[in-house]
Design an enzyme around this catalytic site. Structure first.
Site, PDB file in Angstrom:
ATOM      1  N   SER A  68      49.518  20.545  26.649  1.00 12.04           N
ATOM      2  CA  SER A  68      50.590  21.375  26.087  1.00 12.04           C
ATOM      3  C   SER A  68      51.869  21.404  26.910  1.00 12.04           C
ATOM      4  O   SER A  68      52.837  22.048  26.496  1.00 12.04           O
ATOM      5  CB  SER A  68      50.087  22.800  25.852  1.00 12.04           C
ATOM      6  OG  SER A  68      49.200  22.822  24.757  1.00 12.04           O
ATOM      7  N   LEU A  69      51.921  20.726  28.048  1.00 13.94           N
ATOM      8  CA  LEU A  69      53.215  20.528  28.691  1.00 13.94           C
ATOM      9  C   LEU A  69      54.116  19.667  27.815  1.00 13.94           C
ATOM     10  O   LEU A  69      55.327  19.595  28.037  1.00 13.94           O
ATOM     11  CB  LEU A  69      53.045  19.888  30.071  1.00 13.94           C
ATOM     12  CG  LEU A  69      52.836  20.878  31.235  1.00 13.94           C
ATOM     13  CD1 LEU A  69      51.528  21.656  31.066  1.00 13.94           C
ATOM     14  CD2 LEU A  69      52.844  20.153  32.575  1.00 13.94           C
TER      15      LEU A  69
END
Length: 389
Positions: A68-69
């Site tokens: 999710s970065l």
């Protein structure tokens, strides 16, 4: 925030001790932490192993599956397109994806906007948010973007469009596949692939070499591990991590670490990128400083501004709202964090967390190869505390 050389030396020592303790205790296999204050990298630490079985040491430049970065980066691409007048964040996304029309819980039609996709207020969810024994996304064959290798974006969006929203758009908050849908919107608006749009608006200007949707050579990526006792468990081709749900029941996070090497796997706008800590820090710093060639100052300041108002986000999000790119600290005491109000932060399910504290002039990148201990809990909390002490 001005900081002296002795203070940076003490900060680096505190952070190093936290990292060493986490590896020695068997919570993490390996980790990287970079911290920048007022534009200077004052902490640059790598501890433990990138691959335990191969005894490959962790390096500051080791690339990771970012999970999710990916989200704040794709958010920046969307904002750049909005600045160019090519994307209306508040228009129905059917303007760009005519066939994406998931219905309300009662089956009635509705409209979703890009703003709602970016802030997780669309009514979409993630498969891991549902109980394993009653999961509408599993029944529809929907991918969360970190498993199901070989699935195309068109197929995943078609499957997702057949599901019901869990609330009316704008009426709640749920962490979701909204950024994967945003990837489809971006491809429609930019008239190119998501990797091409990413390179044009972010990767190229920042001079990224390792970060993006293209994996490095096999053997370079950090190996993936999952929480376990007495030591983390090495993930295989597939790994299922059970998850207790806030409302009761058991969900599951499904991993397929080598999905990134399957060229037929769609570029997940929410979870599909790979990259290293220095390049991700360069992105955070560009946003912290007001855009720095990526975005206008006005757009960059949307990172750190609560966009969800008083919408209830659940007990784990006390003292926080959600803005563009991540959670926003609205009350440091309620959030139980030393980060200043207005800081923005989020994580990555393979074992990462990041934070930007504009009041301190500070950006923090924490990457690890251990899920979920590197993302949430005592380890990242201790790193942030060591940085802010």
């Amino acid at each position: 925030m001005s900081i002296t050389q002795p203070e940076t030396t003490r900060m680096a020592a505190r952070v190093h001790d936290v990292m060493e303790s986490a590896v020695a205790a068997g919570r993490l296999v390996g980790a990287v932490v970079l911290i920048s204050v007022d534009g200077d990298v004052v902490v640059r630490e790598a501890v433990g192993l990138a691959d335990r079985e191969g005894r490959r040491p962790m390096r500051v430049e080791t690339p990771f599956r970012l999970a999710s970065l990916t989200k704040p980066v794709i958010t920046a691409v969307a904002l750049a397109l909005a600045e160019a007048g090519r994307l209306d964040l508040h228009a129905p996304i059917t303007r760009y994806l005519p066939d994406f029309r998931p219905a309300l819980p009662d089956g009635a039609p509705c409209q979703i906007t890009s703003h709602q996709l970016l802030t997780h207020t669309s009514g979409l969810a993630y498969s891991f948010s549902f109980p394993q024994n009653d999961n509408p996304y599993t029944r529809a064959g929907v991918s969360d973007g970190i498993a199901e290798p070989g699935l195309s974006l068109a197929d995943n969006l078609a499957r997702l469009a057949l599901t019901r929203l869990i609330f009316a758009p704008g009426q709640g908050w749920a962490y979701s596949l909204g950024l994967d849908v945003m990837g489809g919107v971006i491809e429609s608006v930019a008239r190119c692939t998501l990797p091409e749009a990413l390179h044009h608006y972010v990767g190229g200007p920042l001079g990224w070499k390792q970060t993006g949707f293209t994996p490095p050579e096999p053997g370079m990526l950090a190996t993936c591990y999952a929480d376990g006792r007495p030591a983390p468990i090495r993930m295989g081709a597939e790994y299922v991590l059970p998850r207790l749900l806030p409302g009761g029941g058991v969900g599951a996070i499904r991993f397929a670490p080598d999905r990134i090497y399957n060229p037929a796997s769609y570029p997940s706008g929410g979870a599909g990128m790979v990259g290293n800590a220095p390049e991700f820090l360069a992105f955070l710093e560009a946003v912290r400083l007001g855009g720095e060639g990526l975005l206008s100052p006005a757009s960059a300041m949307l990172f750190g501004r609560n966009a969800t108002g008083a919408i209830e986000m659940g007990p784990l999000m006390r003292g926080r709202g959600f803005g563009y790119g991540g959670a926003v600290i609205t009350d440091s005491t309620a959030a139980r964090t030393p980060l200043s109000a207005g800081s923005f932060t989020w994580g990555g399910v393979y074992g990462h967390q990041w934070a930007v504290d504009r009041a301190r002039g500070m950006s923090i990148v924490m990457l690890s190869n251990t899920a979920l201990a590197g993302m949430a809990g005592s380890y990242p909390d201790a790193v942030v505390a060591a940085a802010c002490a």
